[in-house]
Design an enzyme around this catalytic site. Structure first.
Site, short mmCIF file in Angstrom:
data_model
loop_
_atom_site.label_atom_id
_atom_site.label_comp_id
_atom_site.label_asym_id
_atom_site.label_seq_id
_atom_site.Cartn_x
_atom_site.Cartn_y
_atom_site.Cartn_z
N GLU A 1 -28.67 -19.79 -41.88
CA GLU A 1 -28.60 -20.52 -40.45
C GLU A 1 -29.30 -19.61 -39.36
O GLU A 1 -30.55 -20.30 -38.57
CB GLU A 1 -27.83 -21.10 -40.27
N HIS A 2 -28.91 -18.44 -39.25
CA HIS A 2 -29.54 -17.84 -38.18
C HIS A 2 -31.12 -17.02 -38.35
O HIS A 2 -32.16 -17.51 -37.55
CB HIS A 2 -28.66 -16.07 -38.50
N GLU B 1 -20.57 -11.59 -36.29
CA GLU B 1 -19.74 -13.06 -35.97
C GLU B 1 -18.27 -13.54 -36.31
O GLU B 1 -17.47 -13.20 -36.42
CB GLU B 1 -20.34 -14.18 -36.57
N HIS C 1 -25.59 -19.77 -44.07
CA HIS C 1 -24.67 -19.21 -42.72
C HIS C 1 -25.84 -18.47 -42.55
O HIS C 1 -26.87 -18.59 -41.61
CB HIS C 1 -23.13 -19.35 -43.08
#
Length: 458
Positions: free
Chosen positions: A80-81, A157, A77
């Site tokens: 992903e950023h 997040e 994840h």
């Protein structure tokens, strides 16, 4: 519109039409689906959709949070950023400007067993979409300054997740059901793992796992399969060069090694106006037979406004505004769970009613009419959900990553039609009589403060 970050190199001088079509393409004339094996173990699956002017295209990777060690938790994840923060050929701003100028969407998502980077563009901009996606996924810069910048974003997040009781509940349920197994960890990682993750660790995970034999390129819309194959082979040729002759990585198989903890109970304090409840049971993984049967059972149980749970909890008793059931199926295990959000003083009654409904369904109490409605809802949802190109692209990518094959819409509809009440009753008896795992997020400091109807589960 860019909603994350990206990077990769295309090197069009390596483009080869002859090489792009290595392997034997397969086709489903009824659905317009074609598949090709490309160099470096790369797979391409496309679906031509007449009458549309868009194309959705995604690079799927058979890598997700379930492939991370404890120290790597959240790496997929995090990447992903980071991959959208710039490549050797494009800055983050340049990526955004190119996609905005084309009126396209660029985004990504990370799941437990796969990751997807995708674009949705006009059919005239397919070459741009392929080039940008390949650039992002295979040639990102991962600049140290960007790592620190996005570390803060990911930590925010995680804080947002902690402020959303329903999201927090889902992660708590997975942790309670799967324990220390990677399936039990949140996709976004933990504050501890994200703070400790170095740029070198992220780079190593990316280079080690994001390889072309693990990639599936899926595309749906107004397209020509051979033309897309040429674009994809050219854009990903630098990444594929190190894997020429390597076969595609096959779908995950059942190992029987995934632990589940039936009958466990956990709660987490949240200063909220509601108590958020999730309880459920383990189910077989996605390779087990009876997928359509489980879908019908779940829909009849809590998948719509006419479902048994919605009628009993919401309509007849007014105990909760939101109540539903859902399923997840991983390669090795799965779960059927029920969610309800209610006033804390009503939690005990909600638990009792939900347990009562599960007991009725386990005893074969679903009527033929309930099962027929569930089958109709599934058929309608499947057809309506396939009427846009991103949904079709998702279906292609997930099918290839999870099963290594495509199933036509007609076959899926036939599978739903073939489900019988006897099959639903047998599956309900098999899984719903298992001990319930339950989790609660709400104004409770300890499980001892939970209603008796929940404490007896643990």
């Amino acid at each position: 519109m860019v909603q994350h970050d990206e990077h990769t190199a295309t090197a069009r001088e390596h483009r080869s039409r002859a090489v792009a079509r290595v392997g034997t393409p397969s086709a489903d004339a009824a659905d317009g689906v074609r598949r090709s094996d490309l160099p470096g173990g790369l797979r391409l699956v496309t679906e031509a959709v007449p009458g549309v002017r868009s194309v959705a295209i995604g690079i799927w990777l058979g890598i997700g949070s379930a492939d991370e060690t404890g120290e790597q938790a959240g790496a997929a994840h995090f990447l992903e950023h980071l991959l959208f923060k710039g490549t050797r050929r494009r800055s983050a701003a340049g990526i955004a400007e190119e996609m905005d100028a084309a009126g396209g969407e660029l985004n990504a998502f990370t799941a437990k067993e796969h990751t997807c980077y995708y674009a949705h563009v006009l059919d005239t901009d397919v070459a741009l979409a392929v080039d940008v996606l390949a650039d992002v996924v295979t040639d990102a810069a991962l600049a140290p300054a960007d790592v620190e910048l996005e570390r803060g974003v990911v930590l925010e997040e995680i804080s947002m997740r902690d402020d959303d009781p329903e999201d927090l509940l889902g992660d708590l349920f997975d942790e309670t059901l799967f324990g220390d197994h990677p399936l039990g960890r949140p996709v976004i990682g933990s504050e501890t793992s994200i703070r400790a993750m170095s740029r070198d660790a992220l780079h190593g995970f990316w280079r080690g796992e994001y390889t072309t034999p693990r990639m599936v390129v899926a595309a749906a819309g107004n397209l020509d399969h051979d033309a897309v194959a040429d674009l994809v082979a050219a854009a990903l040729s630098p990444a594929a060069a190190a894997h020429i002759g390597d076969p595609p990585v096959p779908p995950r198989t059942t190992t029987g090694a995934t632990p589940v903890r039936s009958g466990a109970l956990a709660c987490e304090y949240d200063d909220s106006e509601q108590a958020h409840l999730m309880l459920g049971v383990p189910t077989p993984g996605r390779h087990a037979p009876g997928r359509a049967v489980l879908g019908v059972l779940n829909t009849a149980l809590g998948g719509g406004l006419s479902s048994r749970l919605f009628q009993q909890v919401r309509e007849q008793r007014g105990l909760a505004y939101q109540v539903y059931s859902s399923t997840v199926r991983y390669a090795d295990a799965g779960a059927l769970s029920v969610y309800a959000g209610c006033a804390p003083e009503r939690l005990g009654e909600v638990v009792s009613v939900v347990r009562g409904v599960l007991g009725e369904v386990a005893a074969g109490d679903l009527s033929d009419a309930e099962i027929a409605r569930a089958k109709g809802a599934l058929r309608g949802g499947l057809v309506l959900g396939s009427e846009d190109t991103p949904s079709r692209m998702n279906r292609l990518g997930r099918s290839e990553i999870d099963h290594g094959r495509q199933r036509s819409l007609a076959d899926s509809l036939a599978g739903i039609d073939a489900v019988t009440p006897a099959e639903v009753a047998a599956l309900a008896a098999q899984i719903l009589n298992r001990p319930l795992t339950a989790t609660v997020v709400g104004p409770y400091d300890d499980v001892d403060e939970l209603p008796a109807s929940l404490r007896e589960l643990g």
